[in-house]
Design an enzyme around this catalytic site. Sequence first.
Site, short mmCIF file in Angstrom:
data_model
loop_
_atom_site.label_atom_id
_atom_site.label_comp_id
_atom_site.label_asym_id
_atom_site.label_seq_id
_atom_site.Cartn_x
_atom_site.Cartn_y
_atom_site.Cartn_z
N GLY A 166 0.82 -1.22 0.00
CA GLY A 166 0.00 0.00 0.00
C GLY A 166 0.85 1.26 0.00
CG ASP A 177 -6.04 -12.09 3.30
OD1 ASP A 177 -6.19 -11.91 2.08
OD2 ASP A 177 -6.75 -11.53 4.16
CB ALA A 210 -6.90 -1.55 6.25
CD GLN A 211 -12.27 -1.64 1.72
OE1 GLN A 211 -11.63 -0.81 1.07
NE2 GLN A 211 -13.37 -1.30 2.34
CB SER A 268 -8.42 5.87 10.59
OG SER A 268 -9.13 6.80 9.81
CD GLU A 294 -13.32 8.65 7.71
OE1 GLU A 294 -14.47 8.18 7.72
OE2 GLU A 294 -13.07 9.80 7.32
CE1 TYR A 338 -10.14 1.81 7.07
CE2 TYR A 338 -10.95 3.96 7.75
CZ TYR A 338 -9.90 3.11 7.48
OH TYR A 338 -8.61 3.55 7.63
P1 NAP Z 1 -3.77 1.35 1.13
O1 NAP Z 1 -2.88 2.10 0.16
O2 NAP Z 1 -5.17 1.09 0.79
O3 NAP Z 1 -3.02 -0.02 1.43
C1 NAP Z 1 -3.66 -1.04 2.13
C2 NAP Z 1 -2.75 -2.26 2.18
O4 NAP Z 1 -3.45 -3.30 2.86
C3 NAP Z 1 -2.39 -2.82 0.80
O5 NAP Z 1 -1.07 -3.31 0.84
C4 NAP Z 1 -3.37 -3.97 0.64
O6 NAP Z 1 -2.91 -4.99 -0.20
C5 NAP Z 1 -3.39 -4.48 2.07
N1 NAP Z 1 -4.56 -5.31 2.37
C6 NAP Z 1 -5.85 -5.09 2.06
N2 NAP Z 1 -6.63 -6.09 2.51
C7 NAP Z 1 -5.81 -6.98 3.10
C8 NAP Z 1 -5.97 -8.23 3.72
N3 NAP Z 1 -7.18 -8.80 3.85
N4 NAP Z 1 -4.91 -8.87 4.21
C9 NAP Z 1 -3.66 -8.33 4.10
N5 NAP Z 1 -3.42 -7.15 3.51
C10 NAP Z 1 -4.47 -6.49 3.02
O7 NAP Z 1 -3.75 2.09 2.55
P2 NAP Z 1 -2.75 3.21 3.11
O8 NAP Z 1 -3.25 4.54 2.70
O9 NAP Z 1 -1.36 2.78 2.82
O10 NAP Z 1 -3.04 3.09 4.67
C11 NAP Z 1 -2.31 2.20 5.49
C12 NAP Z 1 -3.11 1.91 6.74
O11 NAP Z 1 -3.37 3.12 7.43
C13 NAP Z 1 -4.46 1.28 6.52
O12 NAP Z 1 -4.73 0.43 7.60
C14 NAP Z 1 -5.42 2.45 6.55
O13 NAP Z 1 -6.71 2.01 6.93
C15 NAP Z 1 -4.77 3.31 7.59
N6 NAP Z 1 -4.97 4.74 7.49
C16 NAP Z 1 -4.73 5.40 6.33
C17 NAP Z 1 -4.84 6.77 6.27
C18 NAP Z 1 -4.55 7.55 5.02
O14 NAP Z 1 -4.97 8.71 4.94
N7 NAP Z 1 -3.83 6.98 4.07
C19 NAP Z 1 -5.21 7.49 7.43
C20 NAP Z 1 -5.44 6.78 8.60
C21 NAP Z 1 -5.30 5.41 8.64
P3 NAP Z 1 -3.19 -4.91 -1.81
O15 NAP Z 1 -2.10 -4.02 -2.35
O16 NAP Z 1 -3.07 -6.33 -2.19
O17 NAP Z 1 -4.55 -4.35 -1.99
O1 F7E Z 2 -12.67 10.96 0.88
C1 F7E Z 2 -15.30 13.21 -0.36
C2 F7E Z 2 -15.73 12.05 0.52
O2 F7E Z 2 -12.11 8.69 0.05
C3 F7E Z 2 -12.44 12.23 1.43
C4 F7E Z 2 -8.82 6.77 3.88
O3 F7E Z 2 -7.43 6.75 3.72
O4 F7E Z 2 -8.70 8.84 5.09
C5 F7E Z 2 -9.30 8.21 3.98
O5 F7E Z 2 -10.71 8.21 4.10
C6 F7E Z 2 -13.69 13.06 1.31
C7 F7E Z 2 -14.96 12.38 1.80
O6 F7E Z 2 -10.92 9.64 2.10
C8 F7E Z 2 -15.49 12.07 -3.78
O7 F7E Z 2 -17.14 12.03 0.67
C9 F7E Z 2 -16.19 13.76 -2.65
O8 F7E Z 2 -15.70 13.29 2.57
O9 F7E Z 2 -10.37 10.51 -0.08
P1 F7E Z 2 -11.49 9.90 0.65
P2 F7E Z 2 -11.63 9.40 3.51
O10 F7E Z 2 -12.99 8.86 3.38
O11 F7E Z 2 -11.44 10.63 4.31
C10 F7E Z 2 -8.98 8.23 6.36
C11 F7E Z 2 -8.22 8.98 7.41
C12 F7E Z 2 -8.76 6.78 6.36
O12 F7E Z 2 -8.44 6.19 7.39
C13 F7E Z 2 -9.18 6.01 5.15
O13 F7E Z 2 -8.52 4.75 5.11
O14 F7E Z 2 -13.91 13.34 -0.08
N1 F7E Z 2 -15.49 12.96 -1.79
N2 F7E Z 2 -16.21 13.23 -3.87
C14 F7E Z 2 -15.04 11.91 -2.47
N3 F7E Z 2 -14.30 10.87 -2.07
C15 F7E Z 2 -13.97 9.93 -3.01
N4 F7E Z 2 -13.21 8.89 -2.64
N5 F7E Z 2 -14.41 10.05 -4.31
C16 F7E Z 2 -15.17 11.09 -4.74
O15 F7E Z 2 -15.54 11.16 -5.91
#
Ligand code: NAP
Ligand code: F7E
Length: 359
Positions: free
Chosen positions: A14, A66, A90-91, A137, A139, A161
Amino acid sequence: MTTPKRALITGVTGQDGSYLSELLLEQGYEVHGIIRRTSTFNTDRIDHIYEDPHQEGARLFLHYGDLTDGTTLRRVLEAVQPVEIYNLGAQSHVRVSFDCPEYTVDAVGMGTLRILEAIRDYQHRTGIQVRFYQAGSSEMFGLVQEVPQRETTPFYPRSPYACAKVYAHWQTVNYRESYGLFACNGILFNHESPRRGETFVTRKITRALARIVAGQQKKLYMGNLDAKRDWGYAKDYVKAMWLMLQQEAPDDYVVATGETHSIREFLDIAFGYVNLNWQDYVEFDERYLRPAEVDLLIGDPAKAKTQLGWEPSVTFEQLVHLMVEADLKGMGLVPLNGHSVQPVIDTATLRPTVLSSLP
Ligand code: NAP
Ligand code: F7E
């Protein structure tokens, strides 16, 4: 010769997994990542740091597994014997979690519990301490109970989520308090980069912008543009994860910039970079709305600043620019002076893609 510290990362393919792997390799670690078996390879984000394991000195190793498969997680833990585990798998798409709630909760919530249980048994049997990072997160704050949100702000999750992340958060606290695990929760606010998944809003915008400029897309369909997020740069945020596991005692930390911006502001800066008006291209489609929205997120990173010495290094505008530049470059486009790039709609190359339309 000293043996390198060994780390295990779930979600290594990821966005965050790739930046964290780079950071740990730079720090001299041996890095082990869990990848899922997929019919097409999805290791693009880590291909540049991967080395043939047959080569002497290779320090990045991949294992199939997984989060829904506890037996394999245990087997990998036993084989790797890491001193640090980063649970990033994570999904992670909030909108998709409404479509696939059971799977999301299994991977995010139960997946975390499976790792905690495996660590608990491993530590009990071997006496070796394994430090654990849980990817929490913002969230989890959902319908926010306080502005800005900090470590003590009550959670109010608004998606499958987020509910699963709250469960994982409290299990991590619970295993720390019940079994003495060195387990930390990072409560990370949105963090982005050119490696961000293409259907998250920031990357959806910058990727579509590049395709519009290249004449491969005419319109960008989006949902709620009024939501506000505290957006930082992913490369900065993985540093905070690592810092948490280097402290004397385990704890939970908010990681954020302390600023919030709407989707409209992101669009303004992104399209403004190439002198375009986003209003000419963006259309509303309700399929991108969520059954329940998180309207406002803004974090207070004071604790991370004082205790970890962590600070974000990239401003909001710089973040948008670096993402736009990367996607333009990916399309073979180089912005001219003043960033003007004239979009040409070339009907021969207009290609709808799955990525351009799925939530
Ligand atoms: P991401 O790009 O969606 O990457 C998710 C990773 O999890 C990918 O490597 C994916 O593998 C793997 N994965 C999905 N389902 C799995 C399963 N069942 N078993 C094992 N691995 C699995 O997410 P990210 O943005 O790097 O975020 C990393 C973590 O931080 C996540 O837990 C996310 O929820 C959390 N988080 C993210 C943010 C953000 O803004 N980015 C903020 C707060 C928390 P594949 O490549 O095979 O799909
Ligand atoms: O949406 C709005 C949508 O999908 C941000 C994940 O990494 O951060 C992420 O979650 C905002 C939301 O991220 C579209 O409704 C409008 O209000 O980029 P997002 P998220 O939902 O904030 C948190 C911290 C995590 O932990 C999660 O893993 O944007 N929005 N129009 C849209 N969002 C998407 N995806 N697509 C649109 O067309």
